[in-house]
Structure formats: C-alpha cells, structure tokens
Design an enzyme around this catalytic site. Structure first.
Site, PDB file in Angstrom:
ATOM      1  CG  ASN A  11     -18.351  75.047  67.871  1.00 28.60           C
ATOM      2  OD1 ASN A  11     -18.430  75.209  66.660  1.00 28.60           O
ATOM      3  ND2 ASN A  11     -17.206  74.953  68.519  1.00 28.60           N
ATOM      4  CE  LYS A  14     -17.891  71.421  70.534  1.00 28.00           C
ATOM      5  NZ  LYS A  14     -18.321  71.377  71.947  1.00 28.00           N
ATOM      6  CG  ASP A  70     -16.928  69.991  77.270  1.00 24.27           C
ATOM      7  OD1 ASP A  70     -17.427  71.061  76.885  1.00 24.27           O
ATOM      8  OD2 ASP A  70     -15.922  69.955  78.021  1.00 24.27           O
ATOM      9  CB  THR A  71     -14.010  68.758  72.248  1.00 20.19           C
ATOM     10  OG1 THR A  71     -14.988  67.922  71.627  1.00 20.19           O
ATOM     11  CG2 THR A  71     -12.651  68.447  71.653  1.00 20.19           C
ATOM     12  CE1 TYR A 152      -5.990  75.582  71.913  1.00 17.81           C
ATOM     13  CE2 TYR A 152      -8.257  74.819  71.983  1.00 17.81           C
ATOM     14  CZ  TYR A 152      -7.226  75.532  72.541  1.00 17.81           C
ATOM     15  OH  TYR A 152      -7.425  76.202  73.723  1.00 17.81           O
ATOM     16  NE  ARG A 179     -16.993  67.620  67.507  1.00 18.61           N
ATOM     17  CZ  ARG A 179     -15.847  68.322  67.480  1.00 18.61           C
ATOM     18  NH1 ARG A 179     -15.103  68.369  66.395  1.00 18.61           N
ATOM     19  NH2 ARG A 179     -15.466  68.993  68.535  1.00 18.61           N
TER      20      ARG A 179
END
Ligand code: ITT
Length: 194
Positions: A11, A14, A70-71, A152, A179
C-alpha cells in the site's frame, strides 16, 4: 548511520505516511526494491497475526529484516467490524468507496458511532519478532467528507476534531494518527535497541 529497513506493504499510502513520520531517522526500502511484487498473505483472524504473517513472508522469501503493519477500523456498535476485514469489507476488491458505503449503510442512523483505527506494526530483525500498537479514537460521520488521505479517512472524525481525516493535511493526520503512534513506538525501540 541511518537505519535501513524494508517495509513489507503493498500500500503506497502507508509508505508515504510512515516516510513522513520517520523520514530523517530511517531509510525505508520498498518491496519493489527487493524484487517482491506479489501480494502479501494476510489470512489470519487478528490484526496482530496478519502483521506478523506479512513480515514473516518477506523474511522467509527474501532473507531480509523488515517491518510490516496491519490496520483495522473497529466500530463499537458493529461489534468491532470491519476490523481485520477492513481492506475487503465490501468484497474481494480493495475498494475504499464500497467499503465506506457498507459501513454507512450498516450503521444507518445509529447514535453510537464510536470507532477507532488500530495499527499493529510487526518488526522482525535477526529472527526476533516485536510488535507495536497505535490507536486513535473517534467516530464515524454520517457522510463522507474531504479528499485527502485514503481508505476510510473520509468517514472517520478523530476525537477532539470536527473534521474527518480526509479533510486534514498530511502533517495534521500524522500528528495524531494510529499509524504515527505505532511508528513512534517502533522508532523508540530502534533507538534504544541498537
Ligand atoms: P498491506 O496489507 O499490503 O500493507 P493493505 O491496503 O491491504 O496493505 P491492510 O490489510 O492493513 O492494508 O488493510 C487496511 C484497510 O484499512 C485498507 O482498506 C485501508 O484502506 C484501510 N486503512 C488503513 N490505514 C488507514 C488510514 O490511515 N486511514 C483510512 N483507512 C485506512
């Protein structure tokens, strides 16, 4: 000397956010730079286990130390959903708009809109696994607002603010985000463990 660490993520958002937070302290090496173009496996039922699984995959296949993250977006009145299923909540495609529509549809006009973003970073160095958690609490808006950020962000309003993450500058989001909080713990650990 600057730390160099592979960031095991597919991603690019990120990578951008973590580079902005950790910038001068550490050089982040992308998966592309080590020749890893495949999608990382994340088949576990928890955010922690998925973070470790992604990092372990890169360690096993590319023989490098690395970290992953991971979120999940955890919504109280949806029993913690979408949680570990955040990326593919509305189906197998990673479609942010469809995911947000499903959240808004499931919540309807529910008055309890409490939610949190939770990030777990997994660091694997010399076979040793460490995890670092970051949480930001807030609520789910009734509509999408804002154009910045990703995922989101347009429906998440952090506590203490009356605008969504997608209405914030990168610096503002990074000053409070899940994060950034997890990355701060990673950085502190790296500073004290070398
Ligand atoms: P990697 O697994 O390759 O790291 P991914 O996009 O699949 O990338 P996750 O499995 O952690 O990432 O999925 C998390 C989901 O939550 C995904 O849909 C993201 O768009 C969303 N997400 C993650 N961080 C977010 C943030 O800061 N703001 C808004 N949405 C976020």
């Amino acid at each position: 000397m600057k730390n160099r660490l592979v960031f095991a993520t597919g991603n690019p958002n990120k990578v951008k956010e973590i580079s902005q937070v950790i910038g001068d302290y550490m050089e982040i090496v992308s998966l592309k730079e080590i020749g890893c173009e495949e999608e990382l496996p994340e088949t576990n039922p928890t955010i922690e286990a998925n973070a470790i699984q992604k990092a372990q995959y890169v360690v096993d296949h590319y023989k490098v130390d690395c970290f992953s993250e991971d979120t999940g977006l955890e919504i109280e009145s949806l029993n913690g959903e979408p949680g570990v299923y955040s990326a593919r909540y509305a189906g197998t495609e990673k479609n942010a708009d469809a995911n947000m529509n499903l959240v808004l549809q499931k919540l309807g006009d529910h008055t309890n809109r409490k939610a949190q973003f939770r990030t777990v970073i997994a660091l694997i160095r010399n076979g040793d696994i460490k995890t670092f958690e970051g949480i930001v609490k807030g609520k789910i808006a009734f509509d999408k607002t804002g154009k910045d950020g990703f995922g989101y962000d347009p429906i998440f309003v952090p506590d203490g603010f009356d605008k969504s993450f997608a209405e914030m500058s990168a610096a503002e989001k990074n000053s409070i985000s899940h994060r950034a909080r997890a990355v701060a713990k990673l950085q502190k650990y790296l500073e004290t463990s070398i």
